[in-house]
Scaffold this motif. Structure first.
Motif, PDB file in Angstrom:
ATOM      1  N   ALA A  47      19.234  10.383 -14.589  1.00  0.00           N
ATOM      2  CA  ALA A  47      18.762  11.759 -14.416  1.00  0.00           C
ATOM      3  C   ALA A  47      18.857  12.184 -12.956  1.00  0.00           C
ATOM      4  N   ALA A  48      18.530  11.287 -12.035  1.00  0.00           N
ATOM      5  CA  ALA A  48      18.613  11.606 -10.603  1.00  0.00           C
ATOM      6  C   ALA A  48      20.052  11.864 -10.198  1.00  0.00           C
ATOM      7  N   ARG A  49      20.966  11.047 -10.695  1.00  0.00           N
ATOM      8  CA  ARG A  49      22.382  11.254 -10.390  1.00  0.00           C
ATOM      9  C   ARG A  49      22.860  12.608 -10.917  1.00  0.00           C
ATOM     10  N   GLU A  50      22.456  12.938 -12.129  1.00  0.00           N
ATOM     11  CA  GLU A  50      22.868  14.228 -12.703  1.00  0.00           C
ATOM     12  C   GLU A  50      22.258  15.393 -11.928  1.00  0.00           C
ATOM     13  N   ALA A  51      20.981  15.292 -11.585  1.00  0.00           N
ATOM     14  CA  ALA A  51      20.334  16.355 -10.803  1.00  0.00           C
ATOM     15  C   ALA A  51      21.022  16.520  -9.450  1.00  0.00           C
ATOM     16  N   ALA A  52      21.393  15.406  -8.834  1.00  0.00           N
ATOM     17  CA  ALA A  52      22.088  15.466  -7.544  1.00  0.00           C
ATOM     18  C   ALA A  52      23.474  16.073  -7.714  1.00  0.00           C
ATOM     19  N   ARG A  53      24.165  15.732  -8.792  1.00  0.00           N
ATOM     20  CA  ARG A  53      25.493  16.317  -9.046  1.00  0.00           C
ATOM     21  C   ARG A  53      25.396  17.833  -9.240  1.00  0.00           C
ATOM     22  N   VAL A  54      24.380  18.269  -9.965  1.00  0.00           N
ATOM     23  CA  VAL A  54      24.174  19.706 -10.161  1.00  0.00           C
ATOM     24  C   VAL A  54      23.906  20.382  -8.820  1.00  0.00           C
ATOM     25  N   PHE A  55      23.057  19.776  -7.990  1.00  0.00           N
ATOM     26  CA  PHE A  55      22.766  20.304  -6.659  1.00  0.00           C
ATOM     27  C   PHE A  55      24.055  20.433  -5.854  1.00  0.00           C
ATOM     28  N   VAL A  56      24.872  19.375  -5.844  1.00  0.00           N
ATOM     29  CA  VAL A  56      26.123  19.382  -5.088  1.00  0.00           C
ATOM     30  C   VAL A  56      27.048  20.480  -5.602  1.00  0.00           C
ATOM     31  N   ALA A  57      27.165  20.599  -6.909  1.00  0.00           N
ATOM     32  CA  ALA A  57      28.031  21.623  -7.487  1.00  0.00           C
ATOM     33  C   ALA A  57      27.588  23.018  -7.061  1.00  0.00           C
ATOM     34  N   GLN A  58      26.292  23.244  -7.008  1.00  0.00           N
ATOM     35  CA  GLN A  58      25.780  24.547  -6.617  1.00  0.00           C
ATOM     36  C   GLN A  58      25.993  24.808  -5.125  1.00  0.00           C
ATOM     37  N   ARG A  59      25.878  23.766  -4.306  1.00  0.00           N
ATOM     38  CA  ARG A  59      26.019  23.895  -2.854  1.00  0.00           C
ATOM     39  C   ARG A  59      27.458  23.852  -2.372  1.00  0.00           C
ATOM     40  N   SER A  60      28.347  23.239  -3.142  1.00  0.00           N
ATOM     41  CA  SER A  60      29.701  23.010  -2.645  1.00  0.00           C
ATOM     42  C   SER A  60      30.527  24.285  -2.555  1.00  0.00           C
ATOM     43  N   THR A  61      30.139  25.311  -3.258  1.00  0.00           N
ATOM     44  CA  THR A  61      30.854  26.573  -3.170  1.00  0.00           C
ATOM     45  C   THR A  61      30.683  27.151  -1.775  1.00  0.00           C
ATOM     46  N   GLY A  62      31.785  27.378  -1.101  1.00  0.00           N
ATOM     47  CA  GLY A  62      31.733  28.000   0.205  1.00  0.00           C
ATOM     48  C   GLY A  62      31.580  27.041   1.370  1.00  0.00           C
ATOM     49  N   VAL A  63      31.458  25.752   1.135  1.00  0.00           N
ATOM     50  CA  VAL A  63      31.360  24.795   2.234  1.00  0.00           C
ATOM     51  C   VAL A  63      32.747  24.524   2.758  1.00  0.00           C
ATOM     52  N   GLN A  64      32.916  24.609   4.071  1.00  0.00           N
ATOM     53  CA  GLN A  64      34.204  24.332   4.686  1.00  0.00           C
ATOM     54  C   GLN A  64      34.500  22.853   4.585  1.00  0.00           C
ATOM     55  N   ARG A  65      35.649  22.520   4.071  1.00  0.00           N
ATOM     56  CA  ARG A  65      36.052  21.118   3.955  1.00  0.00           C
ATOM     57  C   ARG A  65      36.836  20.724   5.195  1.00  0.00           C
ATOM     58  N   SER A  66      36.455  19.591   5.797  1.00  0.00           N
ATOM     59  CA  SER A  66      37.201  19.103   6.959  1.00  0.00           C
ATOM     60  C   SER A  66      38.382  18.285   6.493  1.00  0.00           C
ATOM     61  N   VAL A  67      39.451  18.340   7.247  1.00  0.00           N
ATOM     62  CA  VAL A  67      40.676  17.627   6.857  1.00  0.00           C
ATOM     63  C   VAL A  67      40.788  16.348   7.635  1.00  0.00           C
TER      64      VAL A  67
END
Length: 67
Positions: A47-67
């Motif tokens: 459950a913690a892994r899934e909750a963290a994945r959901v958090f990441v999915a919600q936050r990852s939109t718009g985050v600049q990815r470094s190359v």
């Protein structure tokens, strides 16, 4: 479990470094950890892994990815 997901997401550029503790806190708030049996610990881990994945999915939109 949530820390592993959060750190991996940070390394992948999906969330910011400052989001790691918030991700962990969010997962802890969403996971029932009242039972202490091995099955309950395994379920809380999932459950913690899934909750963290959901958090990441919600936050990852718009985050600049470094190359």
């Amino acid at each position: 479990a949530a820390n592993e997901i959060a750190v991996n997401a940070f390394v992948a550029g999906e969330i910011r470094f400052g989001d790691i503790p918030l991700c962990i806190e969010t997962a802890l708030e969403r996971v029932d950890s009242e039972q202490l049996s091995l099955d309950a610990v395994r379920a809380a881990d999932r459950a913690a892994r899934e909750a963290a994945r959901v958090f990441v999915a919600q936050r990852s939109t718009g985050v600049q990815r470094s190359v």
